[in-house]
Enzyme design. Sequence first.
Site, PDB file in Angstrom:
ATOM      1  N   TRP A 101      34.612  33.582  31.642  1.00 16.83           N
ATOM      2  CA  TRP A 101      35.542  34.713  31.542  1.00 16.83           C
ATOM      3  C   TRP A 101      36.001  34.933  30.118  1.00 16.83           C
ATOM      4  CZ3 TRP A 101      34.962  38.013  35.112  1.00 16.83           C
ATOM      5  CH2 TRP A 101      34.655  37.612  36.400  1.00 16.83           C
ATOM      6  N   ASP A 176      44.590  35.485  29.927  1.00 13.94           N
ATOM      7  CA  ASP A 176      44.028  35.964  31.184  1.00 13.94           C
ATOM      8  C   ASP A 176      44.382  34.899  32.219  1.00 13.94           C
ATOM      9  OD1 ASP A 176      42.510  36.549  33.401  1.00 13.94           O
ATOM     10  OD2 ASP A 176      40.592  36.699  32.340  1.00 13.94           O
ATOM     11  N   LYS A 200      42.811  37.125  43.386  1.00 11.18           N
ATOM     12  CA  LYS A 200      42.661  35.673  43.505  1.00 11.18           C
ATOM     13  C   LYS A 200      43.898  35.088  44.195  1.00 11.18           C
ATOM     14  CE  LYS A 200      39.067  36.546  40.984  1.00 11.18           C
ATOM     15  NZ  LYS A 200      39.022  36.550  39.538  1.00 11.18           N
TER      16      LYS A 200
HETATM   17  C1  LIG Z   1      38.048  37.379  38.595  1.00 10.17           C
HETATM   18  C2  LIG Z   1      38.406  37.244  37.161  1.00 10.17           C
HETATM   19  C3  LIG Z   1      38.264  38.310  36.260  1.00 10.17           C
HETATM   20  C4  LIG Z   1      37.627  39.632  36.638  1.00 10.17           C
HETATM   21  O1  LIG Z   1      38.435  40.407  37.404  1.00 10.17           O
HETATM   22  P1  LIG Z   1      37.934  41.848  37.871  1.00 10.17           P
HETATM   23  O2  LIG Z   1      39.050  42.274  38.762  1.00 10.17           O
HETATM   24  O3  LIG Z   1      36.637  41.676  38.600  1.00 10.17           O
HETATM   25  O4  LIG Z   1      37.794  42.695  36.667  1.00 10.17           O
HETATM   26  C5  LIG Z   1      38.655  38.119  34.953  1.00 10.17           C
HETATM   27  N1  LIG Z   1      39.148  36.941  34.539  1.00 10.17           N
HETATM   28  C6  LIG Z   1      39.274  35.893  35.375  1.00 10.17           C
HETATM   29  C7  LIG Z   1      39.828  34.617  34.862  1.00 10.17           C
HETATM   30  C8  LIG Z   1      38.912  36.015  36.702  1.00 10.17           C
HETATM   31  O5  LIG Z   1      39.046  34.970  37.547  1.00 10.17           O
END
Ligand SMILES: *Cc1c(COP(=O)(O)O)cnc(C)c1O
Length: 369
Positions: A101, A176, A200
């Site tokens: 990521w 993030d 998540k």
């Molecule tokens: C799932 C995830 C993303 C991507 O999210 P989207 O909603 O598919 O854009 C980005 N960063 C992390 C750490 C993730 O777990």
Amino acid sequence: MNRPYNFSAGPAAIPPEVLQQAAAEMLDWHGSGMGVMEMSHRGREFISIYEQAESDLRELLAVPANFRILFMQGGGLAENAIVPLNLSHAATVDHVITGSWSQKSQKEARKYCSQVHIAASNEADGHTTLPEPARWNLSTGTRYVQACTNETIHGVEFHELPDLKSLGCDAPLVIDFSSHVASRPVDWSRVGLAFGGAQKNLGPAGVTLVVVREDLLGHALPICPSAFDYKIVAEQQSMYNTPPTWAIYIAGLTFQWIKRQTEGDASGIAAMERRNMAKAALLYDFIDGSAFYANKVARNCRSRMNVPFFLADESRNDDFLAGAKARGLLQLKGHKSVGGMRASIYNAMPLAGVQALVDYMREFEKKNT
Ligand SMILES: *Cc1c(COP(=O)(O)O)cnc(C)c1O
């Protein structure tokens, strides 16, 4: 109703109580005669849902008054563009690479910044360690430093946020936190901006949470779409354009669910953290005690949320997954880039679910050795 345990990495399990409440309110929300999906986002009913969700989240995560909470669209990946569009001044930014990521983040930032400097990387270790902040090579004048604090695919988590000030860096830290938001407290004194998709740990896909320090608003590049300009979104209470009303509503129900959780004398996020630590310890201790299963991540940075693991004999992978499914243990297949298995054990996964997984793993090991 007895549902299977769902170990999906995302979109992931939602607490059954939240789904039940949403089902009960589907046709008629609080006597309004409308479902939430059918309401004007500017009407009294939805505004009350929105304001409750925002204030519950602010309370749960102890978000200070000088931070704004935004509910946006586009997911974590869109934020990889929206952050540089708002914060980079098209100049130099620093990124820390810890897994898939964060790799995606730095790649996207290159479209908007004159320089993306990689301050540290764990690539040489196969993304199984975390680079020590004291050894990060931060560039002078960087506009921000971005890191992914829980790598959903590689299972690496920061258990303490880096303190950039102590490293002699005044730039804001951008995190993030998509896959561990609300699983533990956040030290906001170390953060300038945090973003995370909801799917998540907060609710359904479609809403992206952004928590941003006020002084970082108002610096968007001229090419930044208005709907993605943090200042405009903040000034309009996330309603510059139609927000993802249903996803905000479900996230709001999840915030209330978290508020009701207790674990010993702890409640809310503190309760979630205790429970998440117990769940993670149960699973990692079992894996470490077995020669049949292995987790390759260094112990000090193992994720409490995403636990990748491997069978010593990978020819038994399909068997393992089929047996798990038959036992009501769903979505354990690892990400294709890493292989093996992955158990995602977010807030909605009870300790009993992790215990059921460990019991199954023990039996499977016995049967196959
Ligand atoms: C799932 C995830 C993303 C991507 O999210 P989207 O909603 O598919 O854009 C980005 N960063 C992390 C750490 C993730 O777990």
